[in-house]
Design an enzyme around this catalytic site. Structure first.
Site, PDB file in Angstrom:
ATOM      1  N   THR A 253       0.881  -1.165   0.000  1.00 37.40           N
ATOM      2  CA  THR A 253       0.000   0.000   0.000  1.00 37.40           C
ATOM      3  C   THR A 253       0.913   1.207   0.000  1.00 37.40           C
ATOM      4  OG1 THR A 253      -1.651  -1.143   1.363  1.00 37.40           O
ATOM      5  CG2 THR A 253      -1.705   1.244   1.454  1.00 37.40           C
ATOM      6  N   GLY A 305      -0.279  -2.290   5.837  1.00 36.67           N
ATOM      7  CA  GLY A 305      -0.196  -3.525   6.614  1.00 36.67           C
ATOM      8  C   GLY A 305      -1.534  -4.250   6.654  1.00 36.67           C
ATOM      9  N   GLY A 307      -4.890  -4.892   6.859  1.00 35.57           N
ATOM     10  CA  GLY A 307      -6.034  -3.984   6.804  1.00 35.57           C
ATOM     11  C   GLY A 307      -7.133  -4.341   7.784  1.00 35.57           C
TER      12      GLY A 307
HETATM   13  N1  GLY Z   1      -3.523  -2.204   4.117  1.00 32.21           N
HETATM   14  C1  GLY Z   1      -3.914  -2.652   2.860  1.00 32.21           C
HETATM   15  C2  GLY Z   1      -4.982  -3.660   2.900  1.00 32.21           C
HETATM   16  O1  GLY Z   1      -5.062  -4.433   3.840  1.00 32.21           O
HETATM   17  O2  GLY Z   1      -5.757  -3.706   1.972  1.00 32.21           O
END
Ligand code: GLY
Length: 423
Positions: A253, A305, A307
């Site tokens: 991300t 990380g 999510g």
């Molecule tokens: N942090 C990105 C996701 O888990 O989609």
């Protein structure tokens, strides 16, 4: 009394959490950590007022795009546009497989993207989730903010909106991402109807090691995957990388926050989300208050990380509220990490499969990068990229000492095999 390594880990981490102290827990082993000192000095710098404005902070995959964005911000450009300039870089880059074009697809081989943004000066926000066929979803989130009375659009409606306001539809699945996805399908093919099937000379019953040591079984398995990768046409220099993505699916991300010399602040986050996720899965990145939160009175925070874990602690909002109540950027981020730990009662058997990094920027220019774990490996620590006149990448301060394992876990990968991979 003998304390096992696992007991030690549990005791020391829980002790730190229970005490509510901002120190890094000693996990994995009893070695003192040399790492935090450099971060402590960063924090001290923030606390003593030597922080600078303008400043941009972001996840390290935005590093290459910071110079242009900083020049734009310094010459009077809007803070949200500066942050979007940074994240557009990886969105456009087919070789960054964590966002935009070339993102690792969902389990059906389709790239689905999430993004959001918050503009501090106007206190407006926009967000899109589960968008297919549109590369620059961060800019689509800004279009939602500017051209609708809504905050969040998802799925087909978000895609149709993006096309209506002028974004081109394009195939986001690069040849490389498609082949990595195929390799992932084949890795699981002992449990489904994707090849190699029973007729393949290399087929083995699941977990049949014929009594061989696990490390040897895994070396063979990896070699087979590598051969498969070659069969699929993955270039030799990319084969091990593809195998790693299959065994340890990445969660990439990018978040970026930008602050100008007037104290205006904005943030945005964009992602292709979890690799091989279920179609329709939306992570934290487009959730205002989880993947990103900006309050013009206080500061801005964002996350990369796991999510699902970040949504449950409303991470970015928690951090900004913590700063509002007087915590420093580092303390505010550490507190959000400890809430994740608390959600699992400090169970390291589960927490080792999670990871989270927060990027925190206070309105006065103080900043911090904090992570649950140190990174993927010693060679690949988590970093925050910063530009405040000089561009640099700094290792984040971690709550736990050691390295996370990805989820879902490839079963029984011996540590020595994993270490070899994560270099
Ligand atoms: N942090 C990105 C996701 O888990 O989609």
């Amino acid at each position: 009394m003998t304390v096992s390594r696992r007991d030690f880990v549990k005791t020391s981490v829980l002790g730190a959490v229970a005490a509510g102290v901002g120190t890094r827990a000693q996990a994995e082993d009893a070695k003192p950590s040399a790492g935090p000192q450099e971060h402590v000095s960063q924090e001290n710098q923030s606390q003593t007022g030597s922080h600078k404005r303008p400043i941009i902070i972001c996840a390290n995959n935005g590093y290459a795009y910071l110079d242009d964005a900083f020049a734009f911000l310094k010459s009077g450009g809007d803070t949200l546009d500066a942050a979007l300039k940074v994240v557009k870089g990886p969105e456009d880059d087919p070789n960054d497989d964590t966002v935009g074009l070339g993102g690792i697809p969902n389990e059906e081989g389709v790239v689905e993207l999430d993004a959001c943004c918050m503009h501090g000066p106007t206190r407006c926000a926009g967000s899109v989730g589960g968008v297919r066929n549109i590369k620059n979803v961060s800019l689509v989130s800004k279009a939602v903010m500017e051209h609708t009375g809504h905050v969040m659009l998802v799925g087909e409606g978000a895609e149709r909106f993006a096309v209506a306001v002028g974004f081109p539809r394009e195939n986001l699945l690069t040849e490389h991402s498609r082949k990595v996805w195929l390799l992932w399908k084949e890795f699981h093919s002992n449990e489904d109807w994707w090849g190699p099937g029973l007729a393949d000379p290399h087929w083995q019953a699941p977990d049949s090691g014929n009594g061989k040591p696990q490390a040897e079984v895994w070396q063979e398995r990896i070699q087979n995957l590598r051969t498969r990768a070659a069969d699929l046409g993955i270039e030799p220099e990319l084969q091990m990388d593809a195998v790693r993505k299959v065994l340890f699916p990445p969660t990439g991300t990018i978040h970026c926050s930008a602050l100008n010399d007037k104290g205006e602040i904005s943030g945005c986050t964009t992602t292709s989300g979890l690799s091989f996720k279920l179609p329709g899965r939306v992570g934290d990145s487009p959730i205002i208050g989880a993947g990103c939160y900006t309050d013009q009175d206080v500061g801005s925070a964002g996350a990369t990380g796991s999510g699902e874990e970040n949504i449950k602690v409303a991470g970015a909002h928690t951090i900004v509220e913590n700063m509002r109540h007087g915590m420093s950027p580092q303390e505010a981020g550490m507190d959000a990490l400890k809430r994740i730990v608390r959600n699992y009662n400090g169970d390291m058997n589960k927490l080792r499969f999670l990871d989270m990094t927060y990027y925190v920027l206070r309105k006065d220019g103080a900043y911090a990068g904090v992570s649950l774990w140190e990174g993927y490996s010693k060679e690949r620590p988590h970093k925050i990229a910063v530009h405040d006149g000089s561009r640099r990448a700094e290792v984040t301060v971690s709550l736990f000492k050691g390295y996370s394992q990805d989820f879902p876990p490839a079963p029984n990968v011996p540590e020595e095999v994993k270490k070899e991979f994560m270099k």
